[in-house]
Design a protein around this motif. Structure first.
Motif, PDB file in Angstrom:
ATOM      1  N   SER A 228       0.805  -1.230   0.000  1.00 62.88           N
ATOM      2  CA  SER A 228       0.000   0.000   0.000  1.00 62.88           C
ATOM      3  C   SER A 228       0.836   1.278   0.000  1.00 62.88           C
ATOM      4  CB  SER A 228      -0.942  -0.058   1.221  1.00 62.88           C
ATOM      5  OG  SER A 228      -1.933   0.939   1.135  1.00 62.88           O
TER       6      SER A 228
ATOM      7  N   TYR B 161       2.457  -7.136  -4.391  1.00 63.54           N
ATOM      8  CA  TYR B 161       2.339  -5.673  -4.469  1.00 63.54           C
ATOM      9  C   TYR B 161       0.841  -5.388  -4.445  1.00 63.54           C
ATOM     10  CZ  TYR B 161       4.037  -1.040  -6.112  1.00 63.54           C
ATOM     11  OH  TYR B 161       4.385   0.286  -6.232  1.00 63.54           O
ATOM     12  N   SER B 162       0.396  -4.646  -3.450  1.00 62.13           N
ATOM     13  CA  SER B 162      -1.051  -4.577  -3.289  1.00 62.13           C
ATOM     14  C   SER B 162      -1.511  -3.322  -2.579  1.00 62.13           C
ATOM     15  CB  SER B 162      -1.536  -5.786  -2.487  1.00 62.13           C
ATOM     16  OG  SER B 162      -0.980  -5.728  -1.187  1.00 62.13           O
ATOM     17  N   VAL B 163      -2.780  -3.019  -2.788  1.00 60.72           N
ATOM     18  CA  VAL B 163      -3.362  -1.806  -2.217  1.00 60.72           C
ATOM     19  C   VAL B 163      -3.763  -2.030  -0.769  1.00 60.72           C
ATOM     20  CG1 VAL B 163      -5.719  -2.357  -2.960  1.00 60.72           C
ATOM     21  CG2 VAL B 163      -5.046   0.029  -2.686  1.00 60.72           C
ATOM     22  N   ILE B 164      -3.884  -3.271  -0.374  1.00 61.87           N
ATOM     23  CA  ILE B 164      -4.281  -3.615   0.999  1.00 61.87           C
ATOM     24  C   ILE B 164      -3.805  -5.032   1.257  1.00 61.87           C
ATOM     25  CG2 ILE B 164      -6.549  -4.467   0.274  1.00 61.87           C
ATOM     26  CD1 ILE B 164      -7.709  -3.307   2.880  1.00 61.87           C
TER      27      ILE B 164
ATOM     28  N   CYS C  56      -8.250  -6.848   3.436  1.00 60.62           N
ATOM     29  CA  CYS C  56      -9.298  -6.898   2.414  1.00 60.62           C
ATOM     30  C   CYS C  56     -10.399  -7.870   2.826  1.00 60.62           C
ATOM     31  CB  CYS C  56      -8.683  -7.304   1.080  1.00 60.62           C
ATOM     32  SG  CYS C  56      -9.866  -7.410  -0.265  1.00 60.62           S
TER      33      CYS C  56
ATOM     34  N   LEU D  56     -14.300  -6.900   3.264  1.00 60.90           N
ATOM     35  CA  LEU D  56     -15.298  -7.343   2.291  1.00 60.90           C
ATOM     36  C   LEU D  56     -16.053  -8.584   2.747  1.00 60.90           C
ATOM     37  CD1 LEU D  56     -13.486  -6.626  -1.074  1.00 60.90           C
ATOM     38  CD2 LEU D  56     -15.147  -5.238   0.158  1.00 60.90           C
TER      39      LEU D  56
ATOM     40  N   ALA E 107      -8.834 -12.601  -5.405  1.00 63.73           N
ATOM     41  CA  ALA E 107      -9.666 -11.583  -6.045  1.00 63.73           C
ATOM     42  C   ALA E 107      -8.861 -10.354  -6.462  1.00 63.73           C
ATOM     43  CB  ALA E 107     -10.796 -11.164  -5.091  1.00 63.73           C
ATOM     44  N   PHE E 108      -7.915  -9.898  -5.621  1.00 59.53           N
ATOM     45  CA  PHE E 108      -7.236  -8.656  -6.019  1.00 59.53           C
ATOM     46  C   PHE E 108      -5.847  -8.863  -6.593  1.00 59.53           C
ATOM     47  CE2 PHE E 108      -4.272  -7.950  -2.650  1.00 59.53           C
ATOM     48  CZ  PHE E 108      -4.866  -8.194  -1.423  1.00 59.53           C
ATOM     49  N   LYS E 109      -5.387 -10.138  -6.661  1.00 59.25           N
ATOM     50  CA  LYS E 109      -4.256 -10.507  -7.511  1.00 59.25           C
ATOM     51  C   LYS E 109      -2.971  -9.689  -7.294  1.00 59.25           C
ATOM     52  CE  LYS E 109      -7.400 -12.020 -11.228  1.00 59.25           C
ATOM     53  NZ  LYS E 109      -8.760 -11.617 -10.796  1.00 59.25           N
TER      54      LYS E 109
ATOM     55  N   CYS F 126       0.640  -8.148 -11.830  1.00 61.51           N
ATOM     56  CA  CYS F 126       1.118  -6.754 -11.831  1.00 61.51           C
ATOM     57  C   CYS F 126       1.770  -6.402 -13.164  1.00 61.51           C
ATOM     58  CB  CYS F 126       2.100  -6.527 -10.683  1.00 61.51           C
ATOM     59  SG  CYS F 126       1.282  -6.416  -9.073  1.00 61.51           S
TER      60      CYS F 126
ATOM     61  N   LEU G 260      -0.940  -5.910 -15.781  1.00 66.05           N
ATOM     62  CA  LEU G 260      -1.661  -4.640 -15.627  1.00 66.05           C
ATOM     63  C   LEU G 260      -0.791  -3.427 -15.943  1.00 66.05           C
ATOM     64  CD1 LEU G 260      -3.528  -5.506 -12.316  1.00 66.05           C
ATOM     65  CD2 LEU G 260      -4.636  -5.031 -14.516  1.00 66.05           C
TER      66      LEU G 260
END
Ligand SMILES: [Zn+2]
Ligand SMILES: [Zn+2]
Lengths: 311, 278, 278, 311
Positions: free
Chosen positions: A196, A216-219, A224, A228, A241-243, A249, A252
């Motif tokens: 993050s 490497y992730s946002v949370i 998460c 959720l 789910a958020f890979k 990476c 994307l």
């Protein structure tokens, strides 16, 4: 066998890259070759199990940390201490050394090996003083034209009372702003957890690499899952789910290349892992060192400004 | 002080509705919609600042008839095919339905007290004001529009942080918006940042704190980690105003706390100071 | 830890001589001159760092026979006709006699571990290492010499602060030396700052803290105001290591504490890092 | 009557100025005219009594402070708060406003009027956070091309335990370094006590002015007396020896001009004092605003590098 949907997406990214005018001729072909090589190594899209294995390896207690790579790769290492304002944050390393004979500034989070170190280094979670130290090091790089190497390995910025009162959010923003202004080559590599805001604070670089088993992730997967599914034990499902794995990476366009690790993960052979990382850093820096500083900065900003999927 | 407890964890789950929708959480006064609207959603009894929708905010700031919206239809896609209890696409559609917005930010040109500016105003009602690809892109375009037209950028933020349904691409909106602000500054233009409740997580840690001048609304939560996360980690009781604008001012993090009724005049003054064109 | 109490108030009045001139204030060991000289004036028992004269310091750092002194005869004048209990000119003459130096700093070219550099080394024995016009000018010339020759500047400071006998012109040596460092940096050269005991007042508040890398000797006092001034104001008991290098490191003010026997090697490493010419 | 020795020294400074190549034609003649006007006003060298009167007036409790001049001279004033890192130092003011229609950044120490303010503002003695706030304001000036006005009024930097631990010396040095790098016009004016490092931290300016009854010194008279005579009550004797008054500072080339005050001192007619200061600032800025930024910086550094008397 026809190419998988995943491979098609990677090929699609390749063909888009071909038409991007950001990278000039020779550089582009280097980029393409690298992507091609990576494509050859990646067969299938990672499954939920593959992703979870990356999460586990990225957090493996024996995984090499920033200072392990410093020791293996840099000569004449001199560690900088303190932000020269308020404190010295042990969760963030900054220093100068020679990589293959070239002086570089290195910054990176540092986790601890034993209980004492882990507490002192807050598991690699920086306070604002840590980002201030990194910024100071980057300003030395700017003054003297040294490339900056950033090794990212943090669950996130430290969520402490003092950290908040002393401007954690502003420090993370300012550190990114400093990196957006640099006119020296910058390479970041996620070597473990790229968590993050704590991670991106030092990852706004010309090239962003990721080790094969880094995330490497946002949370965090647990965070998460908690939000959720209201259940932290659903972390594996959340990760699927958020890979946060390197292949996704790359697909994307968030990272530029994957740094291979020894079979079984970096912790199985730290020396080999260091050598592979060293080669990637050398190769990447060589691509960048001859580009004029203002052009580097222009491309860097254009690259990050292109990220996102919208219509 | 109003006791609003919105932290990044609640970004996609609105707090349970109070018994009466316009009950002040500070002093429990009740208001009709039109009363609150006339008072710019500030409680006449205790000064509590209710959340303010993006379009209402813009209307309260700009000179009548001067706002020209940009990129109104730009919306996020679903890069990960994200699915938790429900698909992300469904959540997006629902938010669009309920807010009338394509995403959590409105950008456009306007003037305040006769001075031209660009505005970028967030809306917490759209998925907790979370920042995904659309917010990042629209904010960046607002920077470019300000630079091209030679006017300052005025931002009003209200956000729970990065939008986790877009995964790592949501995180990438931090460096993206930071780069956009740097381009704006290189073009010689100012950014005036107004932080409304709550401005947390990835928005606080990117463009919101990079303004030349940092303003906050009274009581606004401005913390990187949510109070709940901090409390769980430290296991101490947090102070009443932990992470609030008032504490941030005391610790030197912001320039001023501006009550909503004074915001327009304060921005007008700052636009004159930064030589915004008439 | 040695208990040296030298603060800016004592700048022109040496502490009363100890019973035996080479008695360690840390552990009371006695040494002969030649013993101390061989040990670089470091106590073999407790590690206390005795003050080191400028020429001895230079000899201990540079490669044999490589030092070429610059501006050796440059000295301060007496712009104010300053007279307290004695005329300033008399104090200057006396200091020159007793130290063999024209003022409190020695500058020149040299090499360390085979790498070219410029050196600027202060001498506390000359009026408490106080900074007047001569120190400011010689330091500035050292910056220019380093820039012209394309080598880093190595400084070793030991100073009670600005020299009050030169009045406001002494204060002006702060901005003067700051400007000289900025010119050095604009020329792309590094400054490596070594702070020896004591580095206080105007020297700490000007060039000494502007090095790219800040090193200190163990136990060195590095405070802007003297401990006595702080104590009088705050009326609290100061900690044992108030203002010392160790506290400065803990509070993030310096990069490293380097014991004197390791200083030459550390500077050699840093000169390689900063690409000093062979 | 033959010219006094003092007048001869001033004339000597004038003739040296004529040969200085730093200031180009038109600018130089403006400078000369200003000095000439000042020379006309100054008859004799100030005596010890005159100097002590300046010390007393500079510290007069009714003397106008920074915020009094802000109120009298600036339109659209917006005060900045905090260093955006650690704290907000009430001893240092920073903000933006319009001076005669031109946006300026203003920084300056602020003493307090009543007991509460005096303690909150620490008698105008800044902590490192105060210098950090001033630096932040100066960086806004640099980004947007606003001139910087600095009003100096401090007995010195605050000699507190926290201040020392948080790098008081380094903060004073860094603030000077920031001023040495600016490419916008900068004018400092000592409006009361210009005390030592605390003062010079914000006084490395293109032009340094001093009000007629201000003092500018390396140490307080009491501090000097204590050290040299071991007796703080010898302050008047000390002041006579180190000459902190405006006339001597002008003679030594430390300041560029003296700003007149109403007869009897600024406290007798604060409005008139503000008007005289405003005129001096306007005139001085007009001299500077058309000089290119890198030339301003070059001249600024050259000027400060020329200060000192040695052989
Ligand atoms: Zn209420
Ligand atoms: Zn000893």
């Amino acid at each position: 066998m026809p190419p998988s949907e995943h491979e098609l997406r990677l090929r699609d990214r390749l063909s888009r890259l071909r038409s991007v005018s950001l990278l000039g001729g020779a550089k582009l072909s280097g980029e393409l070759q690298r992507l091609q090589r990576q494509l050859d190594r990646i067969g299938e899209e990672p499954t939920g199990d593959d992703i979870w294995r990356s999460v586990e390896l990225a957090r493996h207690p024996d995984r090499p940390y920033t200072l392990d790579y410093v020791e293996a790769l840099l000569d004449d290492w001199f560690e900088l201490h303190g932000d020269h304002r308020r404190g010295d944050d042990a969760a963030m390393i900054a220093g100068l050394g020679k990589l293959h004979g070239r002086t570089v500034v290195l910054v990176g989070q540092q986790k601890g090996r034993d209980i004492h170190q882990r507490s002192e280094r807050r598991f690699g979670m920086s306070n604002p003083e840590g980002y201030a130290k990194a910024m100071r090091a980057m300003k030395i790089a700017e003054t003297h034209g040294f490339p900056v190497i950033s090794l990212v390995d943090t669950p996130g910025a430290y969520p402490g009372v003092d950290a908040e009162q002393h401007g954690q959010g502003g420090a993370i923003a300012e550190s990114q702003a400093v990196m957006a202004r640099l006119t020296v080559p910058t390479v970041a590599c996620v070597i473990g957890e790229g968590g993050s805001g704590g991670a991106i604070a030092i990852a706004l670089a010309d090239r962003v690499l990721m080790q094969e088993n880094a995330i490497y992730s946002v949370i965090s997967p647990e965070g998460c899952a908690m939000i959720l599914w209201r259940d932290a034990s659903q972390a594996k499902k959340a990760a699927a789910a958020f890979k946060p794995d390197a292949v996704h990476c790359l697909e994307l366009g968030v990272i530029d290349a994957i740094v291979p690790e020894p079979k079984g993960g970096a912790q199985t052979d730290p020396q080999a892992a260091a050598q592979l990382l060293g080669e990637s850093l050398r190769e990447t820096l060589e691509d960048l060192v001859d580009v004029p500083g203002d052009e580097l900065r222009r491309r860097r900003r254009a690259k990050f400004r292109s990220l996102g999927v919208f219509a | 002080m109003a006791k609003i407890d919105v932290s990044i964890e609640t970004e996609d789950k609105p707090a349970p509705p109070p018994k009466h929708p316009n009950t002040c959480p500070g002093c429990h006064s009740h208001y009709r919609d039109d009363e609150l609207e006339r008072a710019q959603w500030v409680c006449a009894q205790c000064g509590h600042h209710f959340p303010m929708r993006a379009r209402a905010r813009i209307a309260s700031l700009v000179d009548d008839g001067t706002f020209y919206e940009e990129a109104a239809d730009l919306h996020s896609e679903d890069p990960l095919g994200f699915f938790d209890l429900r698909p992300y696409t469904e959540r997006l559609a629902e938010a669009e339905m309920s807010t009338g917005l394509a995403d959590a930010i409105v950008i456009g040109q306007g003037s305040i007290e006769g001075r031209g500016c660009e505005l970028a105003v967030m809306d917490f009602a759209f998925m907790g004001g979370s920042m995904g690809s659309a917010v990042g892109e629209k904010f960046s375009r607002a920077c470019d529009s300000a630079a091209e037209r030679g006017v300052p950028l005025v931002t009003v933020t209200s956000s729970g942080g990065a939008r986790m349904q877009e995964g790592i691409l949501a995180l990438m909106q931090l460096p993206k918006t930071v780069c956009a602000v740097e381009d704006l500054h290189d073009a010689g233009q100012a950014m005036l940042s107004v932080m409304a409740h709550p401005t947390t997580g990835g928005v606080l840690a990117s463009f919101a704190t990079l303004g030349d001048v940092l303003l906050a609304e009274p009581g606004a939560l401005m913390s990187f980690a949510g109070p709940r996360v901090v409390q769980e980690l430290t296991r101490e009781k947090l102070s009443e105003d932990f992470g609030r604008a008032e504490q941030n001012l005391r610790f030197g993090q912001i320039d001023a706390i501006v009550p909503r009724p004074e915001l327009r005049a304060t921005l007008g003054r700052l636009l004159r100071i930064f030589n915004a064109p008439v």
